[in-house]
Write an enzyme that holds these catalytic residues in place. Structure first.
Site, short mmCIF file in Angstrom:
data_model
loop_
_atom_site.label_atom_id
_atom_site.label_comp_id
_atom_site.label_asym_id
_atom_site.label_seq_id
_atom_site.Cartn_x
_atom_site.Cartn_y
_atom_site.Cartn_z
N LYS A 1 -12.62 -2.32 5.99
CA LYS A 1 -11.70 -3.32 7.09
C LYS A 1 -11.99 -3.33 8.16
CE LYS A 1 -8.91 -3.32 3.11
NZ LYS A 1 -8.30 -2.09 2.91
N ASP B 1 -1.93 5.87 6.61
CA ASP B 1 -2.85 5.48 5.99
C ASP B 1 -2.71 4.44 7.04
OD1 ASP B 1 -4.49 3.20 4.63
OD2 ASP B 1 -3.04 3.32 3.00
N TRP C 1 0.74 -0.85 -0.13
CA TRP C 1 0.21 0.10 -0.45
C TRP C 1 0.39 1.45 0.07
CZ3 TRP C 1 -4.22 -0.77 -2.48
CH2 TRP C 1 -5.30 -2.26 -1.78
C1 LIG Z 1 -7.57 -1.92 1.66
C2 LIG Z 1 -6.85 -0.83 2.05
C3 LIG Z 1 -6.27 0.45 0.81
C4 LIG Z 1 -7.27 0.16 -0.05
O1 LIG Z 1 -8.37 1.04 -0.06
P1 LIG Z 1 -9.29 1.35 -1.06
O2 LIG Z 1 -11.07 1.34 -0.86
O3 LIG Z 1 -9.74 0.02 -2.06
O4 LIG Z 1 -9.13 2.08 -1.59
C5 LIG Z 1 -4.96 1.56 0.79
N1 LIG Z 1 -4.81 0.97 2.26
C6 LIG Z 1 -4.70 0.56 2.87
C7 LIG Z 1 -3.72 -0.18 4.24
C8 LIG Z 1 -5.58 -1.03 3.24
O5 LIG Z 1 -5.70 -2.02 3.68
#
Ligand SMILES: *Cc1c(COP(=O)(O)O)cnc(C)c1O
Length: 364
Positions: free
Chosen positions: A198, A174, A104
């Site tokens: 998540k 993030d 990511w």
């Molecule tokens: C799932 C995830 C993403 C991507 O998320 P989207 O909503 O599909 O854009 C980005 N960063 C992390 C850490 C993730 O777990």
């Protein structure tokens, strides 16, 4: 009702059963509204209360200071990969520092390069992204536009025990896969964001917690939906927001506050769940091989391997047969991965642990 399995999916992921039940109970007629949450205006009093409560809950859980905005945006975490450099890098005349710890952050740094100058401060590629860097490996540029990390790499299962010290530079995080899983000192961050699917709700909404001085930096030549300043001034209601997803975030945060009792309690439960699985891996004498180094192990995503693809297939099939589902690892890491977010009950993890011990005994 159809039976529920233990769902170890990395996302969209397990939600608390009381949240699903509340959403189901109120789906046809929301109390006081006379129609469904799916049918009401985002400008109605009913929805206004819901979005304000979702924000208030997040503020209370994290102790978000007054000088931060809480925004509910669309486009998932990945739109933030682009919006952050659009708003904070493109017109700054500066460089942004990225710490690459897995899939990511690699993707986020690539997106940032479309908007400006990016420096990779550290890259964990050599160790196949099996750890976060140590403090002495990180030298941030004191003049950087910002420093960017991912607190929990969902695919590699590596998590910072705590945020690195970035000096006076705004820290961007993030937190998609560990959002609301443990207390976080928000005052150390410039911006922290997380897609909901998540750990906080269904797909469709992304929470962005951003400090006022960063909100003020947004350039004027950006379209309004891509501009933090305009979006914050519009209180997340510039256009029709994902009303149902925000409603479920409110229910999940109610559950965290009222049933779990806050993030200290949640973290304690999450540590206990993670320890059960890592103990099973460590005590298997090499039958299960962990992906992450001990000090970087994630409390949310636990990737591990078995000695062959055949054995992995057997493990996944036998696990699914006893309702332990979605344990296949990401193709880039291989093997298995158990995602044990907030809503995964302790009993689910106990059942997986017992299955792992039994499977190792029979196949070791
Ligand atoms: C799932 C995830 C993403 C991507 O998320 P989207 O909503 O599909 O854009 C980005 N960063 C992390 C850490 C993730 O777990």
């Amino acid at each position: 009702m159809e039976k529920r399995v233990y769902n170890f999916s990395p996302g969209p992921a397990v939600l608390p059963v009381p949240v699903l039940e509340a959403a189901q109970r109120d789906l046809v007629a929301f109390p006081g509204a006379g129609c469904s949450i799916l049918e009401i205006s985002h400008r109605s009093k009913t929805f206004d209360k819901i979005i304000n409560e979702a924000e208030a809950n997040i503020r209370k859980l994290y102790g978000v200071p007054e000088n931060y905005r809480v925004l509910f945006m669309q486009g998932g975490a990945i739109l933030q990969f682009g919006m952050i450099p659009m708003n904070l890098l493109r017109n700054s005349g500066k460089t942004a520092d990225y710490v690459v710890t897995g899939t990511w952050t690699k993707k986020a740094s690539a997106e940032a390069k479309t908007q400006g100058s990016v420096r990779i401060v550290w890259d964990g590629k050599e160790g196949n992204y099996n750890r976060v860097p140590k403090a002495e490996e990180l030298k941030f540029d004191p003049n950087a536009a910002y420093a960017y990390i991912c607190s929990n790499e969902t695919i590699q299962g590596v998590q910072y025990p705590r945020e690195p010290d970035v000096g006076g530079v705004p820290l961007i995080c993030d937190s998609s896969s560990d959002f609301l899983s443990r207390p976080v000192p928000i005052e150390k961050y410039g911006l922290l964001f997380a897609c909901a699917q998540k750990n906080a709700g269904p797909a469709g909404v992304t929470t962005v917690i951003i400090r006022d001085d960063l909100v003020a930096r947004s350039p004027e030549d950006l379209p309004s939906l891509l501009n933090y300043k305009v979006f914050a001034e519009g209180k997340s209601l510039l256009n029709t927001p994902p009303t149902f997803a925000i409603y479920v975030v409110k229910l999940v945060t109610d559950w965290l506050l009222n049933t779990i009792g806050g993030l200290e309690k949640m973290a304690e439960i999450n540590r206990k769940k993670a320890r059960m699985l890592y103990d099973a891996v460590d005590q298997s004498k090499g039958f299960y091989l962990p992906h992450a180094e001990s000090a970087s192990r994630s409390m949310m995503n636990v990737p591990f391997k078995l000695s062959s693809d055949e054995l992995t297939q057997k493990f996944l099939a036998e696990a699914a047969a006893v309702d332990l589902c979605e344990l296949k690892g990401h193709r880039s890491v291989g093997g298995c991965r158990a995602s044990i977010y907030n809503a995964m009950p302790v009993e689910g993890v106990e059942k997986l642990r017992d299955f792992m011990l039994d499977f190792a005994k029979k196949n070791g």
